[in-house]
Design an enzyme around this catalytic site. Structure first.
Site, PDB file in Angstrom:
ATOM      1  N   GLU A  70       0.909  -1.169   0.066  1.00 21.04           N
ATOM      2  CA  GLU A  70      -0.007   0.015   0.057  1.00 21.04           C
ATOM      3  C   GLU A  70       0.871   1.292  -0.062  1.00 21.04           C
ATOM      4  O   GLU A  70       0.652   2.221  -0.447  1.00 21.04           O
ATOM      5  CB  GLU A  70      -0.972   0.100   1.073  1.00 21.04           C
ATOM      6  CG  GLU A  70      -2.077  -0.929   1.222  1.00 21.04           C
ATOM      7  CD  GLU A  70      -1.679  -2.438   1.663  1.00 21.04           C
ATOM      8  OE1 GLU A  70      -0.536  -2.356   2.019  1.00 21.04           O
ATOM      9  OE2 GLU A  70      -2.455  -3.293   1.472  1.00 21.04           O
ATOM     10  N   GLY A 319      13.629  -2.873  -0.115  1.00 19.23           N
ATOM     11  CA  GLY A 319      13.593  -1.502  -0.991  1.00 19.23           C
ATOM     12  C   GLY A 319      14.431  -1.438  -2.351  1.00 19.23           C
ATOM     13  O   GLY A 319      14.564  -0.357  -2.691  1.00 19.23           O
ATOM     14  N   ASN A 344       2.188  -6.818  -6.907  1.00 21.00           N
ATOM     15  CA  ASN A 344       2.175  -5.741  -7.935  1.00 21.00           C
ATOM     16  C   ASN A 344       2.814  -5.956  -9.434  1.00 21.00           C
ATOM     17  O   ASN A 344       4.097  -5.951  -9.500  1.00 21.00           O
ATOM     18  CB  ASN A 344       2.925  -4.608  -7.361  1.00 21.00           C
ATOM     19  CG  ASN A 344       2.529  -3.284  -8.117  1.00 21.00           C
ATOM     20  OD1 ASN A 344       1.929  -3.149  -8.938  1.00 21.00           O
ATOM     21  ND2 ASN A 344       2.938  -2.034  -7.405  1.00 21.00           N
TER      22      ASN A 344
END
Length: 443
Positions: A70, A319, A344
């Site tokens: 999110e 990350g 995603n």
């Protein structure tokens, strides 16, 4: 209080369902607290979970995004809010520690981060009172009844953006009909991703006049040029060998990916797999699995170089997924060969990398449909099909390029949800020029 607030019923639905819900939370509080105890980072006290945060001076916006996915999806909106409302402090809350780490990695001191309080009535009231936000923004399906009630009582307008509600989630929420109707009555504006999502929210009690279909914010994803440069350097370090990535994998999926990689190497002995487990607590377990399967492993977290004998490069850092996607020729997106709902698909697609996925895509059906329509998504059913699909694309560089370009173009064509979302939020806020400059407190 905003003009939109006046569209709320003068007397919201009775709160008996919320009282029962709160009672259940109190009863289960030992289990709930134990569950969130490990969701922590050293810079945040656990008492944040009870709404105990420092008070802020000046204008504040609050955006809640549950976890890593999110936060990444909300990134374009967060950046736009920082730019459009410079007089406001932007507070981001997450539920998970990995979400907190992602906020820090993406935005650093540009925003303030707190863990969202557990949805006990007192914790919710304390948190909203301390923040005193001019607007509360909840991302996707984060509908916490007591937090919404606290915002309503304080006169804080509430928006739900990128609103999505799968058929599976709808069935669960339908059993909580009175509770959800009470919660949705406190929402001033809900920006749904699709007509189907909007209709499901209506069925739960969301008023049509406060509901809009704006599209998915996920399509407004941007690519950092620095990331592209790092991907190119990483790809160069791999040499000319064929490279594919399996990202955001889950238990039961890593085994299938490694089986597929074995079959790929029968045709392409020098093929390299970049394997990126979804959760950091599984990094060591997946490394052990690779060794048990006889793979020659290099771990990114240890800066181990990819050598000629290396068969699997473990992306065991946080990350860096976009960098790793950009260094691959083909991308398989995990959470789709096990009943998770997918992850995603946009990240590899926007980089022009051909995308493969399993059948479990409940959370990304809209994105999958866009890519399928452009013939830019390869659907696979199991490990055998995955190995065959990757091998076939390795053998067809022109087709790889076509699919990558088609996917990127399809995503670019879907942009626009961000502008529509910002327009809707602006109706709930005063013009930025009317606001005093905030007083900057230390975090």
């Amino acid at each position: 209080m905003s003009a939109e607030r006046s569209s709320l019923p003068s007397r919201p639905p009775k709160g008996w369902a919320r009282c029962l819900y709160s009672g259940a939370l109190y009863t289960l509080s030992p289990l709930i607290w134990r569950r969130v105890w490990r969701e922590q980072v050293p810079t945040h006290p656990r008492l944040e979970r009870l709404g105990l945060v420092p008070a802020l001076n000046g204008a504040t916006l609050w955006l809640h995004a549950a976890s890593v996915g999110e936060v990444i999806a909300a990134r374009p909106l967060i950046e736009a809010l920082c730019s459009r409302y410079p007089a406001h402090r932007l507070v981001i809350t997450t539920m998970t520690a990995t979400g907190a780490e992602r906020v820090d990695a993406l935005f650093g001191g540009e925003v303030t981060h707190h863990f969202v309080p557990l949805d006990f009535p007192g914790a919710a009231r304390r948190f909203v009172s301390k923040l005193a936000p001019d607007l509360a923004i909840f991302f996707e399906t984060e509908l916490w009844p007591n937090l919404l009630e606290a915002c309503y009582r304080q006169g804080t307008p509430v928006a739900v953006v990128n609103g999505r509600l799968s058929e599976r989630a709808m069935r669960g929420y339908r059993r909580l009909g009175a509770l959800m109707a009470n919660a949705l009555a406190k929402v001033d504006w809900l920006a749904a991703k699709s007509n189907e999502d909007a209709e499901r929210f209506r069925e739960l009690g969301m008023a049509s006049e406060r509901l809009s279909v704006v599209g998915s914010l996920k399509f407004d994803i941007s690519v950092d040029e620095n990331v592209c440069g790092e991907s190119e350097r990483l790809r160069a370090s791999f040499g000319t060998r064929p490279v594919w990535i399996a990202a955001s994998t889950h238990p039961g999926e890593d085994e299938q990916v490694l089986t597929a990689h074995g079959r790929i190497r029968e045709r392409y002995p020098d093929a390299l797999l970049v394997l990126v487990p979804r959760h950091p607590q599984r990094f060591d377990d997946v490394a052990d699995l690779c060794r048990m399967r006889g793979e020659h492993l290099a771990r990114r977290s240890r800066s181990e170089p990819v050598q000629r004998a290396t068969t699997v490069y473990l992306g065991d850092t946080m990350g860096e997924l976009m960098r790793l996607y950009g260094a691959a020729d083909i991308a398989f997106v995990g959470g789709s060969l096990v009943p998770i709902g997918g992850h995603n698909l946009l990240e590899p697609a926007i980089l022009g990398v051909p995308v493969l996925s399993g059948p479990e895509l409940a959370n990304f059906l809209d994105v999958a449909e866009v890519l399928r329509s452009a013939n830019a998504l390869t659907d696979i059913a199991d490990a055998e099909a995955l190995g065959e699909a990757v091998s076939d694309l390795f053998a067809a560089p022109a087709e790889r390029l076509r699919r990558g370009d088609a996917g990127k173009a399809a995503i670019m064509a879907q942009r626009g949800a961000l502008a529509r979302t910002l327009d809707g939020l602006e109706r709930l806020l005063p013009c930025p020029s009317e606001l005093p400059t905030r007083t900057d407190n230390s975090q």
